[in-house]
Enzyme design. Sequence first.
Site, short mmCIF file in Angstrom:
data_model
loop_
_atom_site.label_atom_id
_atom_site.label_comp_id
_atom_site.label_asym_id
_atom_site.label_seq_id
_atom_site.Cartn_x
_atom_site.Cartn_y
_atom_site.Cartn_z
N VAL A 81 24.41 4.50 -82.14
CA VAL A 81 25.34 4.14 -83.22
C VAL A 81 25.89 2.71 -83.09
CG1 VAL A 81 25.99 6.53 -83.69
CG2 VAL A 81 27.43 5.16 -82.16
N HIS A 83 24.08 0.29 -83.45
CA HIS A 83 23.26 -0.49 -84.40
C HIS A 83 23.90 -0.39 -85.79
CE1 HIS A 83 20.23 -1.68 -81.54
NE2 HIS A 83 20.48 -0.53 -80.96
N ARG A 84 24.61 -1.45 -86.15
CA ARG A 84 25.56 -1.39 -87.25
C ARG A 84 24.96 -1.35 -88.64
NH1 ARG A 84 28.65 -6.23 -84.46
NH2 ARG A 84 26.53 -6.42 -83.63
N GLN A 90 26.53 12.51 -87.92
CA GLN A 90 26.33 13.20 -86.63
C GLN A 90 26.97 14.57 -86.68
OE1 GLN A 90 27.60 10.87 -83.26
NE2 GLN A 90 26.46 12.15 -81.84
N GLN A 91 26.30 15.52 -86.04
CA GLN A 91 26.85 16.87 -85.92
C GLN A 91 28.24 16.78 -85.29
OE1 GLN A 91 25.38 19.51 -82.75
NE2 GLN A 91 24.82 20.91 -84.36
N ARG A 94 33.99 18.67 -83.78
CA ARG A 94 35.28 19.20 -84.25
C ARG A 94 35.05 20.51 -84.98
NH1 ARG A 94 38.85 15.52 -87.79
NH2 ARG A 94 40.37 17.09 -87.17
N ASN A 160 17.06 0.22 -93.07
CA ASN A 160 15.97 -0.51 -93.72
C ASN A 160 15.03 -1.07 -92.64
OD1 ASN A 160 16.80 -3.23 -92.98
ND2 ASN A 160 18.39 -3.08 -94.56
N ALA A 161 13.87 -1.55 -93.07
CA ALA A 161 12.84 -1.95 -92.10
C ALA A 161 13.28 -3.13 -91.25
CB ALA A 161 11.54 -2.27 -92.84
N ARG A 171 15.15 -1.61 -78.31
CA ARG A 171 15.16 -0.28 -77.68
C ARG A 171 13.79 0.22 -77.23
NH1 ARG A 171 20.46 0.17 -76.16
NH2 ARG A 171 21.83 -0.21 -77.94
C1 LIG Z 1 19.53 -3.26 -72.55
C2 LIG Z 1 20.85 -3.14 -73.26
C3 LIG Z 1 22.02 -3.08 -72.53
C4 LIG Z 1 23.26 -2.97 -73.17
N1 LIG Z 1 24.40 -2.90 -72.44
C5 LIG Z 1 25.60 -2.82 -73.05
C6 LIG Z 1 26.82 -2.77 -72.31
O1 LIG Z 1 26.81 -2.78 -71.09
N2 LIG Z 1 28.00 -2.66 -72.97
C7 LIG Z 1 28.04 -2.68 -74.36
O2 LIG Z 1 29.13 -2.63 -74.92
N3 LIG Z 1 26.91 -2.72 -75.08
C8 LIG Z 1 25.69 -2.80 -74.48
N4 LIG Z 1 24.55 -2.85 -75.23
C9 LIG Z 1 24.65 -2.76 -76.68
C10 LIG Z 1 24.49 -4.15 -77.34
O3 LIG Z 1 25.51 -5.04 -76.93
C11 LIG Z 1 24.51 -4.01 -78.87
O4 LIG Z 1 25.77 -3.51 -79.29
C12 LIG Z 1 23.45 -3.06 -79.39
O5 LIG Z 1 22.23 -3.30 -78.76
C13 LIG Z 1 23.28 -3.28 -80.90
O6 LIG Z 1 22.63 -4.50 -81.06
P1 LIG Z 1 23.00 -5.54 -82.19
O7 LIG Z 1 24.46 -5.82 -82.21
O8 LIG Z 1 22.09 -6.73 -82.01
O9 LIG Z 1 22.45 -4.75 -83.41
P2 LIG Z 1 22.96 -4.35 -84.86
O10 LIG Z 1 24.34 -3.81 -84.86
O11 LIG Z 1 21.86 -3.45 -85.27
O12 LIG Z 1 23.00 -5.67 -85.66
C14 LIG Z 1 21.78 -6.34 -86.04
C15 LIG Z 1 22.02 -7.84 -86.00
O13 LIG Z 1 22.96 -8.19 -87.03
C16 LIG Z 1 23.74 -9.29 -86.61
N5 LIG Z 1 25.15 -8.86 -86.59
C17 LIG Z 1 25.60 -7.59 -86.79
N6 LIG Z 1 26.94 -7.57 -86.76
C18 LIG Z 1 27.33 -8.85 -86.51
C19 LIG Z 1 28.59 -9.48 -86.34
N7 LIG Z 1 29.74 -8.81 -86.40
N8 LIG Z 1 28.62 -10.79 -86.11
C20 LIG Z 1 27.48 -11.52 -86.05
N9 LIG Z 1 26.24 -10.99 -86.17
C21 LIG Z 1 26.17 -9.66 -86.41
C22 LIG Z 1 23.26 -9.68 -85.21
O14 LIG Z 1 22.28 -10.68 -85.34
C23 LIG Z 1 22.63 -8.40 -84.72
O15 LIG Z 1 21.66 -8.62 -83.71
C24 LIG Z 1 23.31 -2.95 -74.59
C25 LIG Z 1 22.11 -3.01 -75.32
C26 LIG Z 1 20.90 -3.11 -74.69
C27 LIG Z 1 19.63 -3.15 -75.52
#
Ligand SMILES: Cc1cc2nc3c(=O)[nH]c(=O)nc-3n(C[C@H](O)[C@H](O)[C@H](O)COP(=O)(O)OP(=O)(O)OC[C@H]3O[C@@H](n4cnc5c(N)ncnc54)[C@H](O)[C@@H]3O)c2cc1C
Length: 208
Positions: A81, A83-84, A90-91, A94, A160-161, A171
Amino acid sequence: MQKGEVSVYLLSYTPDPELVVATAMRQSRYPGGVKDLNLGEEDIIRLINLALQLGHFSVFEHISFTFAVEGISRACSHQFVRHRFFSFTQQSQRYVKLNEPVFIIPPSIENNPSALKIFESAMENIKKSYQQLLSLKIPEEDARFVLPNATETKMVATANARELMHFFKLRLDTHAQWEIRKLAKKMFEMVSVVAPHIFNEENIKYFE
Ligand SMILES: Cc1cc2nc3c(=O)[nH]c(=O)nc-3n(C[C@H](O)[C@H](O)[C@H](O)COP(=O)(O)OP(=O)(O)OC[C@H]3O[C@@H](n4cnc5c(N)ncnc54)[C@H](O)[C@@H]3O)c2cc1C
């Protein structure tokens, strides 16, 4: 103790996903309208490859995929989750009483008899405590506070893709934890069937 195993179902996806992407790509450089495009299989493949090579990623936002996921731990769903640009349902712990909680066992524990014994004993105690709290009329939403990261969960997820590519980039990588990698692999295999020129091993180098 009941043990969970990840299952993924592709519930639905945009019809003709590769044609939709190719149409968006072609329209971005075509003076006429979409009705004149008449894209064939070769055009579709060429336009998808061009979009990937140029990093013209917005064209991949026009197609989306909905998955049902079962048999993952709450530890994994917490990573998922993050991945924003996915939409999640989610089930609920509560509203769903976990009469027989299912637990996900990490392979490192499952393959180590001493560790497995400790794990199973801890889960049995947790299960007992959860049920005792319910029998004291503690509501599910509060009894769940004793449940561990290992607890199995179910969810529906749509993306989306473009977001899927980003998810797969992070991942499927060896740095990701085994469970979310397993989930990503199953999701990747499913979208590879319905959009094979977008989601294939060769293209992962373009994903960002
Ligand atoms: C190997 C690994 C280890 C990790 N370890 C930790 C950890 O120890 N602690 C922890 O808290 N998390 C951890 N994470 C989670 C990581 O920090 C990300 O929260 C998670 O992978 C989602 O990635 P994302 O933010 O790139 O993706 P998404 O939320 O899917 O976003 C996609 C893309 O949109 C853009 N984006 C989205 N929101 C914003 C924003 N607000 N500002 C600017 N750009 C944005 C960015 O380019 C981002 O890459 C880990 C992830 C991985 C893969």
